[in-house]
Design an enzyme around this catalytic site. Structure first.
Site, mmCIF file in Angstrom:
data_model
loop_
_atom_site.group_PDB
_atom_site.id
_atom_site.type_symbol
_atom_site.label_atom_id
_atom_site.label_comp_id
_atom_site.label_asym_id
_atom_site.label_seq_id
_atom_site.Cartn_x
_atom_site.Cartn_y
_atom_site.Cartn_z
ATOM 1 N N ASP A 34 -10.545 -17.504 -29.821
ATOM 2 C CA ASP A 34 -9.751 -16.329 -30.182
ATOM 3 C C ASP A 34 -9.359 -16.368 -31.654
ATOM 4 O O ASP A 34 -9.382 -17.414 -32.298
ATOM 5 C CB ASP A 34 -8.485 -16.246 -29.321
ATOM 6 C CG ASP A 34 -7.605 -17.474 -29.475
ATOM 7 O OD1 ASP A 34 -8.156 -18.599 -29.482
ATOM 8 O OD2 ASP A 34 -6.375 -17.331 -29.607
ATOM 9 N N GLU A 35 -9.004 -15.206 -32.160
ATOM 10 C CA GLU A 35 -8.382 -15.029 -33.489
ATOM 11 C C GLU A 35 -9.126 -15.744 -34.616
ATOM 12 O O GLU A 35 -8.540 -16.519 -35.364
ATOM 13 C CB GLU A 35 -6.916 -15.478 -33.438
ATOM 14 C CG GLU A 35 -6.066 -14.583 -32.553
ATOM 15 C CD GLU A 35 -4.572 -14.845 -32.707
ATOM 16 O OE1 GLU A 35 -3.827 -13.877 -32.892
ATOM 17 O OE2 GLU A 35 -4.150 -16.010 -32.645
#
Length: 585
Positions: A341-342
């Site tokens: 993620d991210e």
């Protein structure tokens, strides 16, 4: 001055009268017969009138022929036998007008069809429980040991008082609507001693929540001791007393199995890996840099604690494969969560190797694809299903094509955009775990942690006055969680791909001092909706009835040593229906 009636006052008076009448009806329609509090509510529960109870025999036993087949079942039976005989729970509203002329209940007899079935995703957790007046023996039947554990929990909630009473004339058929019912706990940003992790798993088991998603590492610290990469924890943990040793992990995993809870590890990568740089600075880009140099689009991380693994450095995979190998040895769970993620473009762009790759026509999405192609086959070779956060497929800037993520081997966990991203995942053919930040993020509403943000200095109004300075504010109430339907808007075929859901406690502003209150009883609200739903037999959302049961259940959890926060004043509990709002028929 005119003395003519004010139309507005007349309207208010009429409304007040109507409300009084409705409230009177609600109070009168409150069931006067005794009700047994069970949480989560079973799929099918009957207590035949006249509502009878009997005493639990002082020599009460739990028997089964399957002890030698399953040590975890043996541990659960020992635990529940002690709890049932010693808890002596006192309901907040005493059960009255019950007859107790029957002979005492001498035993609970457990039969299991497949006692050696392992605890994996999709395991059968159904059970039937019968307590009749015809025999002094209650009967619990389940397909697996894990279903028997769910039935033991239900039976424990049917016992109360001192001396111990148990309901008679009871029949329960029960099974979960969703196979994956989880709690995600972040133990990197702040450290949680093992005893707090174990208490959380114990509380999960009481609520029939079956997956502990252990977000064990992040940019902030690397507390997991790994035999083939000991330097990661030696350098990356907050201190030598803030680590999880091999023995600690084994203890957590075994405790989980004893309670019917799978422990799913997450080693987030390639983002959220700043802590790796303390041992291996050469494989981490943008480590220890200031996270937000100016424009949000130029940020190096979405919160303080920078650092991404460098997918173009071959040494990254030498280290990471050792990590993945060790983690799969420590955690027998078939789901391995690889994060992803991210990904923050600014972080990778600080690295000369990646800069050169981009200047030659490459893209950041291709950098991420390189990472997936170098790690996913290895995860699958260890007989694991890979779980990733949704970003790997759905991020607007850095993502990989679905051809890189085989649907039969990959599960995606959603956290953004509520129902919309769930729909995007399942309509693409992927299995989904739902952790919508709009409903299931338990850290929301406690502000930001990046210093005394000047946005707070607003004496009138502003976004920070309404969301508390929290990106995912406001606070997610138990009602918000309870009313969330994770398959809303999906076709029947799409809904089949939703494995279940997880509440998430990120730990920027949480540690053991607030753990129980942040998790409970809000997690119990999720637990019931994923186990038996949030609607009654007529298909209506449960409101007042669920509130009454949750008050009682929260009280019982507190008596069991779980510091769940209150949801109402005690006055509301002592005055049934008086705190309810009007329910439109």
């Amino acid at each position: 001055m005119s003395h003519a009636p004010n139309p507005m006052m007349l309207l208010q008076s009429t409304l007040s009268l109507i409300l009084c009448l409705i409230n009177s009806q609600i109070a009168q329609s409150t069931p006067t017969h005794p009700s047994i509090n069970l949480w989560p509510k079973p799929r099918n529960f009957t207590w035949l009138p006249p509502h009878q109870v009997t005493l639990l025999s002082p020599s009460f036993t739990i028997t089964t022929n399957h002890h030698h087949h399953n040590k975890h079942l043996s541990a659960a039976i020992t635990r529940y036998h002690h709890l049932i005989k010693t808890e002596h729970h006192r309901p907040l509203i005493p059960l009255t007008n019950l007859t107790t002329t029957l002979p005492p209940l001498h035993s609970l007899k457990i039969s299991i069809s497949n006692p050696t079935t392992p605890l994996h995703h999709g395991v059968d957790e159904s059970y039937t429980l019968t307590i009749t007046s015809a025999t002094p023996h209650a009967m619990l039947h389940a397909k697996t040991a894990w279903g028997a554990m769910r039935g033991l929990e239900t039976f424990s909630q049917l016992v109360w008082g001192h001396p111990s009473h148990v309901a008679v004339g009871v029949h329960v058929w029960d099974a979960p609507l969703y196979m994956h019912r989880g709690v995600m706990l972040d133990t990197s940003r702040n450290y949680y001693p093992v005893k707090d992790v174990l208490r959380t798993i114990e509380a999960m088991s009481m609520n029939k929540v079956n997956v502990f998603h252990w977000h064990v590492t992040d940019s902030h610290s690397f507390p997991l001791v790994l035999p083939s990469e000991p330097g990661l924890a030696e350098e990356g943990a907050y201190g030598p007393d803030m680590v999880y040793s091999v023995q600690d992990v084994k203890r957590v995993v075994e405790f989980g199995l004893d309670h019917g809870v799978r422990v799913m590890p997450e080693i987030d990568s390639p983002g959220h890996t700043g802590s790796w740089a303390l041992a291996y600075p050469e494989i981490v880009t943008c480590a220890n840099m200031f996270w937000w140099p100016g424009e949000w689009s130029d940020r190096l991380a979405s919160e303080p604690g920078t650092g991404h693994l460098n997918p173009l450095n071959p040494k990254t995979y030498q280290v990471l494969k050792n990590v993945i190998h060790d983690v799969t040895k420590l955690f027998p769970e078939p789901f391995y969560h690889s994060g992803a993620d991210e990904i923050t473009p600014g972080c990778w762009k600080t690295d000369p190797t990646i800069q050169k790759y981009l200047s030659n026509g490459g893209t950041l999405s291709q950098v991420l694809e390189t990472f997936i192609n170098n790690t996913l086959p290895y995860i699958l070779s260890l007989n694991r299903t890979a779980v990733y956060w949704e970003d790997v497929l759905l991020d607007g800037i850095v993502h990989v094509p679905s051809t890189v993520l085989p649907k039969e081997h990959v599960v995606l966990q959603t956290w953004n955009n509520g129902h919309d991203n769930t729909k995007r995942i399942v309509s693409s053919g992927y299995r989904a775990i739902v952790s919508s930040a709009d409903f299931y993020y338990l850290d929301c509403g406690h502000g930001t942690f990046v210093g005394n943000n000047s946005a707070y200095d607003n004496q009138t109004t502003g976004s920070d006055s309404t969301n508390g300075g929290s990106w995912c504010g406001p606070f997610k109430t138990w009602q918000t969680i309870y009313n969330y339907d994770i398959a809303y808007g999906l076709s029947d075929e799409e809904a089949k791909l939703v494995l279940g859901g997880e509440v998430a406690l990120w730990s920027e502003q949480a540690d053991p001092t607030v753990l129980d209150a942040r998790l409970w009883p809000r997690t119990a609200a999720m637990a019931e909706t994923l186990w038996s739903g949030n609607r009654d037999e007529r298909g209506r959302k449960r409101y007042g009835e669920a509130t009454d049961r949750l008050n009682e259940w929260r009280s019982r959890m507190v008596n069991r040593g779980i510091w769940a926060e209150p949801i109402q004043p005690l006055w509301c509990i002592r005055n049934p229906a008086m705190c309810n709002t009007v329910y439109a028929i």
